[in-house]
Design a protein around this motif. Structure first.
Motif: not given
Length: 217
Positions: A8, A31, A33, A100-101, A114-117, A119-121
């Motif tokens: 990101s 939004r 963490s 996590r980031r 991040s963990t979201t990146d 997982l999703l990207r």
């Protein structure tokens, strides 16, 4: 796939002297963490403040977030990531450290991963690393057999080819936390016992490193 492909680029940062209340408001607005804490200057390191820091070090102690500064509860220096690192390596880093980031740094702050990146990207679903590694092992195994048959067991090319196969096997074993009981070379030696006399490279470090080290003495 590398970190720079999925990171990101929009990074929300907070200053050292900001209050925890300020940090919480930024987290709510965007939004998030966690927040990256700005450096004081170019010689300084980046920090990070997470929601866990705030809960454990402020809320749980009944402290007033308007009276506590970010610098009092942040982690600094924080773990940073090179943009050219593979997404697999970052996933391993997160797993080993529990973070996590992390900020992406190359002289300056470029982004955040991040963990979201991950997982999703990232493409770990479409291209699992273990499958890719196994394909590389099989390819290098076939090449090593061919090289040794053509160049002879005593050739340096033969030894180098088997070293590469074993390095790939060791990496796969590490990723899957398995014990490497038999290497591809051991399997090859069962078929060609005379291959056991192949001159192997130093198992502790490569000859290039040793040569460079000797030159520096």
């Amino acid at each position: 796939m590398k970190v720079k492909d999925i990171m990101s680029k929009k990074v929300i940062t907070v200053r050292n002297f900001a209050t925890v209340a300020n940090a919480v408001q930024l987290m709510r607005d965007h939004r998030l963490s966690s927040l990256i804490v700005e450096r004081l200057d170019e010689s300084d390191s980046y920090g990070i403040i997470t929601e866990t820091d705030i809960i454990h070090k402020v809320a749980a102690k009944g402290l007033d977030p308007d009276q506590v500064r970010v610098c009092e509860i942040m982690t600094k220096p924080c773990i940073v990531v090179n943009p050219d690192l593979s997404t697999k390596s970052v996933a391993q880093l997160f797993a080993n450290t529990g973070i996590r980031r992390a900020p992406i740094i190359r002289d300056q702050l470029l982004g955040v991963i991040s963990t979201t990146d991950l997982l999703l990207r990232s493409n770990f679903v479409e291209q699992p690393t273990s499958v890719s590694l196994q394909q590389q092992i099989e390819q290098r195994f076939a090449e090593a057999r061919k090289i040794c048959n053509e160049q002879g067991f005593a050739s340096s090319e033969c030894a180098s080819a088997w070293d590469l196969v074993e390095e790939l096997q060791a990496e796969k074993a590490h990723q899957q936390t398995e014990r490497l009981n038999q290497t591809a070379f051991d399997e090859y030696c069962q078929e060609y016992p005379e291959a056991k006399d192949i001159k192997r490279f130093d198992p502790w470090f490569c000859h290039w490193e040793e040569e460079q080290y000797n030159k520096s003495l």
